[in-house]
Write an enzyme that holds these catalytic residues in place. Structure first.
Site, mmCIF file in Angstrom:
data_model
loop_
_atom_site.group_PDB
_atom_site.id
_atom_site.type_symbol
_atom_site.label_atom_id
_atom_site.label_comp_id
_atom_site.label_asym_id
_atom_site.label_seq_id
_atom_site.Cartn_x
_atom_site.Cartn_y
_atom_site.Cartn_z
ATOM 1 C CG ASN A 81 -2.002 -0.993 1.220
ATOM 2 O OD1 ASN A 81 -2.299 -1.584 0.179
ATOM 3 N ND2 ASN A 81 -2.612 -1.241 2.361
ATOM 4 C CG HIS A 128 -13.493 -2.500 -4.046
ATOM 5 N ND1 HIS A 128 -14.115 -2.567 -5.270
ATOM 6 C CD2 HIS A 128 -12.487 -1.606 -4.189
ATOM 7 C CE1 HIS A 128 -13.499 -1.763 -6.130
ATOM 8 N NE2 HIS A 128 -12.512 -1.163 -5.498
ATOM 9 N NE ARG A 138 -10.183 -0.246 1.730
ATOM 10 C CZ ARG A 138 -10.264 -0.178 0.405
ATOM 11 N NH1 ARG A 138 -11.210 -0.821 -0.222
ATOM 12 N NH2 ARG A 138 -9.421 0.556 -0.284
ATOM 13 N NE ARG A 173 -7.327 -0.807 -10.510
ATOM 14 C CZ ARG A 173 -6.300 0.011 -10.710
ATOM 15 N NH1 ARG A 173 -5.296 -0.387 -11.478
ATOM 16 N NH2 ARG A 173 -6.259 1.209 -10.145
ATOM 17 C CG HIS A 224 -13.637 4.147 -11.234
ATOM 18 N ND1 HIS A 224 -14.399 3.998 -10.095
ATOM 19 C CD2 HIS A 224 -12.479 3.457 -11.006
ATOM 20 C CE1 HIS A 224 -13.745 3.279 -9.217
ATOM 21 N NE2 HIS A 224 -12.585 2.930 -9.730
ATOM 22 N NE ARG A 271 -1.602 6.980 -10.508
ATOM 23 C CZ ARG A 271 -2.527 7.861 -10.170
ATOM 24 N NH1 ARG A 271 -3.471 7.528 -9.333
ATOM 25 N NH2 ARG A 271 -2.511 9.074 -10.672
#
Length: 707
Positions: free
Chosen positions: A49, A595, A567, A377, A437, A407
């Protein structure tokens, strides 16, 4: 649409808040409820992270400081230089905690029968002889070095690269040699000596064998270091360019961004590290001293990931147990089911394979005329991509919106673009100044002015690998309003100059998701003022958008209860809304990465939404996002049940106090949302009165805590 509440100086800085999130990840390594090997895993995750944080967020702050001449950030009321200093201080504390846990856990490895992580100096003569043989045979052939006497430059060392800096005395002169740790070699060497397994780090072995590498001078000082670089360069995708030019620009971008300035210099803090040489190294290579961290242990704990793979095979009882995710029953057609019912899945309890079933059935259905999907992704060797290629080769019109600017997934998305184009898919790259997104797939059985078909709208990526560890929601339906809205959405993406359409039921960023959230909060506020009832539940990865926060403050000032599960970074501050404030903020960090994004508004009706968007300015204003209301009464109950379970979590949740710090519930009742869902696997609807009971219990506990 913004609230009139003045938020200036009444919010936490996003990045300081994020470092507290990373500390929560680190703290899982000290939790008795965390299996032994997974404690190591959380230490490695925290290290991973931090790499992204120092490659993206810290450079952004540094740029803000330089561009604004160190002005005050309105949100927090802090100068950017002060934010950076506090980041450094907070991260130093994180490192101290992280490595104390690493040391303690490492000492338990021999007890668990998993060998020993050791250093070269701790080896006996026999072990050292064997280690030196490994160095000569497997490491020495890959070593190279660069000698500097002037023109000091580390540009050839890419992001996350580890190396040794060696101060040499050569023929009466001093020079610095840089020896990169070879990428071809695994970070740990496994030695088996007299029925004992030991693990030795490659950089440690190199450090203690430099005399073998250098015979032309005397080694005087050594630093083992690792760098993080600024990767915050932006890439614009111009829809007026052709695809060939866009792909070409991306390749140049990927090559150039690895040369950004050094934002973090981690140095292994060994007893023989010379402070004088360290300062000399910083000066000669022009590295800011604020980038320096002296690390009390091995650099880059992500070296644990491959070790954990082998250890968990030996000792599966020392990791979270496997579970069987819910599959779609083979004897039942998903598309036929969706003709009469909506479906709401929650990964990983429900298998991502159910989305693959949805795609397979759509491809096999002779009525399917088109499939349109967004890709942000995907996994390597993605089954989703294989199915889209199969659909195109079968003659179905396939349109894929690929976000090349996802990214660190740019290279994989570039590869996927080529595969899909070769298969005959129509590829689009989104909007020039906004990342797409959204997570959605549209299957059309009838195109045109009155489209028909099926939709999937989700909170997570189409990645079958991460779907096993990320908690996400996925809504499937054949409702005409959803289908019509998504057809308009894809038309908007396919036309470079098009204005955002007006949707029947969906909300989309830029701007309209923010408007929807704020309007619903205001509706709840008005209802609460009339009746004394109503509340708001929000579950997101980050809460940083000042207009949404201002709306929360405004409603909380009259007593509206808020239950916020955030989160990661949370800029909202407790204790600023007056005596009626009733806000509970927690961060759930556990076996899975939370998520999913849920927006729930309880007034005279109940509006429940799922979304791809976090409540961040970038998602509200600068990205193309989707939010979908859950309209089916049965799925409404399913989502209410999910909310109720999260409401009661007192095991995985870290709760925020008025000082912005997080604490664990001292005497939990054992309600872990993630473990409850695993036990259920199939989500069962829960009556609404149970939801209110759960909410009341949590509020009672919070009032006792504040008292």
């Amino acid at each position: 649409m913004a609230s009139e509440f003045n938020y200036h100086g009444k919010c936490y800085n996003r990045d300081l808040s994020w470092l507290l999130f990373n500390r929560r990840v680190i703290e899982l390594a000290n939790e008795t409820t965390t299996p032994f090997l997974d404690r190591f895993r959380f230490l490695a995750i925290a290290a991973n992270n931090l790499d992204e944080f120092y490659s993206v967020r810290v450079p952004s702050l540094q740029s803000q400081m330089e561009v604004t001449n160190d002005k005050i950030e309105k949100k927090s009321g802090l100068h950017y230089s002060k934010i950076l200093k506090q980041l450094h201080k907070r991260n130093e504390k994180n490192f101290k905690i992280q490595y104390s846990y690493f040391k303690s856990l490492s000492e338990q490895l021999p007890v668990e029968g998993l060998g020993k992580i050791t250093t070269y100096k701790e080896l006996d003569d026999h072990q050292r002889e064997k280690a030196d043989q490994v160095f000569d045979q497997r490491i020495l052939p890959f070593l190279i070095s660069t000698t500097y006497e002037n023109n000091y430059n580390l540009d050839y060392l890419k992001n996350k690269r580890m190396a040794l800096a060696v101060k040499m005395k050569l023929k009466g002169k001093h020079a610095i040699r840089i020896v990169p740790v070879p990428l071809e070699i695994r970070r740990t060497i496994r030695l088996r000596v007299e029925d004992q397994t030991i693990y030795l780090r490659v950089e440690d072995l190199i450090r203690n064998n430099l005399n073998t590498l250098f015979d032309d001078g005397k080694v005087e000082d050594i630093l083992t270091f690792r760098i993080s670089r600024d990767l915050d360069a932006s890439l614009d995708v111009d829809k007026d360019d052709n695809n060939h030019d866009t792909v070409k620009n991306l390749r140049h971008y990927l090559a150039d961004r690895e040369r950004g300035r050094i934002t973090l210099l981690a140095v292994e803090d060994l007893p023989d590290v010379s402070h004088k040489f360290l300062l000399e190294f910083l000066k000669k290579f022009r590295i800011d001293e604020q980038a320096l961290y002296r690390i009390p242990g091995p650099l880059d704990l992500t070296f644990l990931f491959p070790l954990l793979k082998s250890w968990e095979k030996e000792k599966p009882q020392l990791v979270y147990p496997d579970f069987q995710a819910q599959e779609w029953p083979d004897q039942r057609s998903m598309l036929q089911y969706l003709q009469e019912h909506d479906l709401l899945l929650q990964y990983p309890d429900d298998s991502f394979d159910q989305f693959l079933t949805f795609l397979r059935e759509a491809i096999a259905d002779p009525k399917t005329v088109a499939i349109k999907q967004t890709i942000y992704r995907v996994a390597n060797n993605s089954k989703v991509i294989d199915l889209l290629k199969e659909a195109a080769q079968k003659g179905i019109e396939v349109t894929v919106m690929i976000e090349l600017r996802a990214r660190f997934d740019e290279a994989n998305n570039l590869k996927v673009t080529g595969e899909l184009e070769d298969a005959g898919c129509n590829i689009i790259f989104g909007k020039k100044y906004m990342k797409v997104h959204s997570k959605t797939c549209l299957v059309l059985t009838k195109d045109g002015a009155d489209p028909e078909g099926y939709v999937q709208i989700g909170t997570g990526n189409y990645n079958e690998s991460t779907a096993k560890g990320f908690v996400d929601l996925s809504l499937f339906s054949s409702r005409k309003d959803y289908v019509s809205d998504l057809a308009s959405f894809f038309n908007y993406l396919e036309q470079p100059g098009a204005n955002p359409p007006k949707y029947k039921v969906l909300a989309a960023s830029p701007h309209r998701i923010e408007d929807m959230v704020i309007q619903n909060i205001q509706k709840v506020k008005e209802y609460y003022q009339r009746t004394g009832r109503g509340h708001v539940f929000l579950k997101v990865n980050s809460l940083t958008d000042v207009d949404v926060i201002a709306a929360i403050y405004d409603a909380a000032s009259v007593g509206v209860p808020f239950r916020l599960i955030v989160r990661g970074a949370c800029c909202l501050e407790l204790g600023v809304c007056g005596p009626k404030e009733n806000i509970v903020v927690s961060s759930i960090v556990g076996q899975f990465l939370e998520h999913s994004r849920i927006y729930a508004f309880y007034d005279e009706g109940t509006a429940l939404w799922i979304s791809s968007a976090d409540l961040m300015t970038r998602n509200m204003d600068n990205r193309v996002e989707l939010a979908a209301p859950v309209l089916d009464p049965q799925m409404h109950q399913v989502l209410e049940h999910i909310i109720a379970v999260y409401d009661q979590d007192d095991v995985d949740g870290f709760f925020m106090n008025k000082g912005g710090k997080y604490f664990k519930y001292e005497s939990p009742k054992g309600h872990s949302a993630q473990q409850i869902f695993l036990k259920e696997l199939a989500v069962h609807p829960q009556p609404k009165n149970q939801l209110q009971l759960a909410w009341d219990r949590l509020l009672n506990w919070w009032q006792q805590r504040k008292a």
